[in-house]
Scaffold this active site. Structure first.
Site, PDB file in Angstrom:
ATOM      1  N   GLU A  29       1.402  45.267 -41.672  1.00  0.00           N
ATOM      2  CA  GLU A  29       0.390  44.641 -40.658  1.00  0.00           C
ATOM      3  C   GLU A  29       1.193  43.534 -40.116  1.00  0.00           C
ATOM      4  O   GLU A  29       1.257  42.204 -40.659  1.00  0.00           O
ATOM      5  CB  GLU A  29      -0.992  44.189 -41.094  1.00  0.00           C
ATOM      6  N   CYS A  57      -7.313  43.726 -35.959  1.00  0.00           N
ATOM      7  CA  CYS A  57      -7.320  44.560 -37.295  1.00  0.00           C
ATOM      8  C   CYS A  57      -7.087  45.818 -36.951  1.00  0.00           C
ATOM      9  O   CYS A  57      -6.319  46.739 -37.460  1.00  0.00           O
ATOM     10  CB  CYS A  57      -8.587  44.320 -37.991  1.00  0.00           C
ATOM     11  N   GLU A  72     -13.905  43.589 -44.306  1.00  0.00           N
ATOM     12  CA  GLU A  72     -13.189  44.176 -43.289  1.00  0.00           C
ATOM     13  C   GLU A  72     -11.746  43.366 -43.316  1.00  0.00           C
ATOM     14  O   GLU A  72     -11.705  42.265 -42.985  1.00  0.00           O
ATOM     15  CB  GLU A  72     -13.874  44.034 -41.915  1.00  0.00           C
ATOM     16  N   LYS A 103     -18.818  30.410 -41.990  1.00  0.00           N
ATOM     17  CA  LYS A 103     -17.599  29.395 -42.034  1.00  0.00           C
ATOM     18  C   LYS A 103     -16.609  30.026 -40.892  1.00  0.00           C
ATOM     19  O   LYS A 103     -15.977  31.031 -41.351  1.00  0.00           O
ATOM     20  CB  LYS A 103     -17.071  29.500 -43.334  1.00  0.00           C
TER      21      LYS A 103
END
Length: 484
Positions: free
Chosen positions: A386, A287, A253, A178
């Site tokens: 982040e 990331c 992750e 997906k």
């Protein structure tokens, strides 16, 4: 601008080797212009179930019976097909995500490399004989899970998809993928390329759709043997809860707030270039982006001056024009970054950037000027959270203990860069930094290096031989021997 549009097109899901359309759809926008790129079929729970069923049938009817050598040959064919279609895939990836074309070329090369790497690794997956007595043979074997699910984000659509489906296919699993609704076009084209290369129907299925519908349905599907997810911490928690309800293992992750730690003996010319690239690559939407600079006070001024010059000279533009920096993925993400920049004005000294560009040629795109905040406290929001944009925070330290404390002082633990000529110091930091990867005098890594997280950066290992083992499960067996 010289960009060439992909043209508004209709794209469909890929299930059991065939195109699957739906009544519902969503529009993919060009992040550099805001104009439509494609109209994409929005798969939901029904199509996800069809895909898992097709994958299970393909697994039971043939794929699980293929030898390691046969799978290796298939993976090599796929790698060659990606290379042969590399220019097309790079252009799709660049326009779909906004990243500079040369960065998209690197992503395509990585995609091909994943299949090549695991084609070479697959024949090294084997069990072991266990010395448990002379009257029996005791041993272990490794088997595939059967059907694995893969939910991937929009920042590296092609690279992050191939990073997990390549080892899963190599291990003997069939896959349901997906992709993110913001950037699904390259993975949809990849499915066609893999099918044309000879991958049997149903071995790879792609279900584009919205996260709360297609993504949630895939995570909660009881027909999976394992799920791999890359994305944000909040969504990762929900994914983990959904898979746990079916006792399905998951690799997650998640986010990062990775530091580059620069000591006084570092090569500042080399460090400045890599530090800048580690946050400007893909507009900071990585990331593992080096979003925090921790620098020894003795070289702070010189390093910051070098970085300001690099940031100020960085060109912005459409990805296909191959600028230094492309747009962020969406208007929503642009506003999120701008909100953090506004917050940062009260938490540090703005040295360069600090908003959206005023260039009329960039109007309509989701652009952010490369931004540096100096004198940022380790407790500041922009140093802890982040941002996922081209924003670098700078914090000074005085000794190694303080550097380690600052580096470990967030909820994340994905990657760290260390810049020093002192080998002993480098070894100490590799030991003491609480993260999945430590890179000394570099901030890059290859397919061969394990990639994993600590704390809220998630769990599970991608890349490397260990990722291949992660898509297998162990079975123990014993045979009693008797004389007839």
């Amino acid at each position: 601008m010289t960009q060439q549009s992909l043209g508004t097109q209709r794209r469909t899901g890929h299930i059991n080797g065939r195109a699957v359309d739906t009544d519902d759809s969503f529009v993919v926008l060009d992040p550099a212009t805001g104009r439509p790129l494609a109209d994409v079929a929005a798969c939901g729970a029904e199509q996800v179930d069809q895909a898992v069923t097709a994958a299970r049938l393909a697994y039971e009817s043939g794929w699980k019976r293929t030898s390691a050598a046969e799978r290796a040959t298939m993976l090599r064919k796929i790698s060659a097909a990606i290379v042969a279609n590399g220019q097309e895939l790079a252009r799709i990836e660049s326009q779909d995500t906004g990243k500079p074309l040369r960065q998209a070329v690197v992503d395509v090369n990585f995609a091909a490399r994943f299949f090549e790497f695991y084609s070479n690794m697959v024949e090294a997956v084997f069990g072991s004989i266990i010395p448990a007595g002379t009257d029996r043979v005791t041993f272990s074997i490794r088997e595939p899970y059967g059907v694995t699910g893969h939910i991937t984000p929009w920042n590296y659509p092609l690279g992050l998809a191939t990073r997990t489906i390549a080892p899963s296919l190599a291990a003997g699993n069939c896959c349901v993928l997906k992709p993110a609704e913001e950037a699904p076009l390259s993975t949809l084209r990849l499915a066609e390329i893999m099918s044309d290369a000879g991958l049997p129907d149903g071995v790879l299925n792609v279900v584009p759709g919205r996260g709360p519908e297609a993504g949630a349905a895939l995570a909660a599907h009881p027909g999976l043997g394992k799920l791999s997810f890359t994305g944000s911490v909040p969504v990762g928690i929900r994914i983990g809860q959904a898979t746990a309800a079916n006792l399905v293992p998951a690799d997650l992750e998640l986010g990062g707030k990775s530091p580059n730690i620069v000591f006084g003996d570092a090569d500042l010319a080399a460090a400045s270039k890599v530090v800048a690239q580690s946050i400007l690559q893909n507009a900071g939407q990585t990331c593992s982006a080096g979003s925090r600079l921790l620098v020894h006070r003795s070289v702070h001024q010189e390093l910051v001056e070098r970085l300001v010059r690099i940031f100020a000279d960085t060109t912005l533009g459409h990805g296909l024009d191959d600028p230094g920096l492309g747009p962020v993925i969406s208007r929503k993400q642009q506003q999120r970054v701008l909100d953090y920049i506004a917050l940062g004005r009260g938490e540090g000294e703005l040295l360069v950037g600090g908003g959206a560009p005023g260039d009329p040629a960039l109007e309509g795109g989701n652009f952010i000027l490369p931004t540096i905040f100096d004198g940022v406290s380790s407790a500041a929001s922009i140093a802890q959270q982040e941002i996922f944009g081209p924003v670098l925070t700078v914090t000074t330290f005085d000794d190694t203990d303080e550097a380690v404390s600052l580096a470990n002082g967030t909820d994340y633990g994905l990657v760290a860069g260390v810049w020093t000529a002192n080998v002993g110091r480098a070894h100490r930091l590799i030991r003491d930094l609480n993260c999945g990867q430590v890179m000394v005098n570099t901030f890059s890594n290859g397919v061969e290096l394990p990639f994993s997280g600590r704390k809220q950066s998630g769990y599970g290992t991608s890349k490397s031989y260990e990722a291949l083992l992660g898509f297998t499960q162990t079975k123990g067996a014993v045979i009693m021997m008797s004389e007839q």
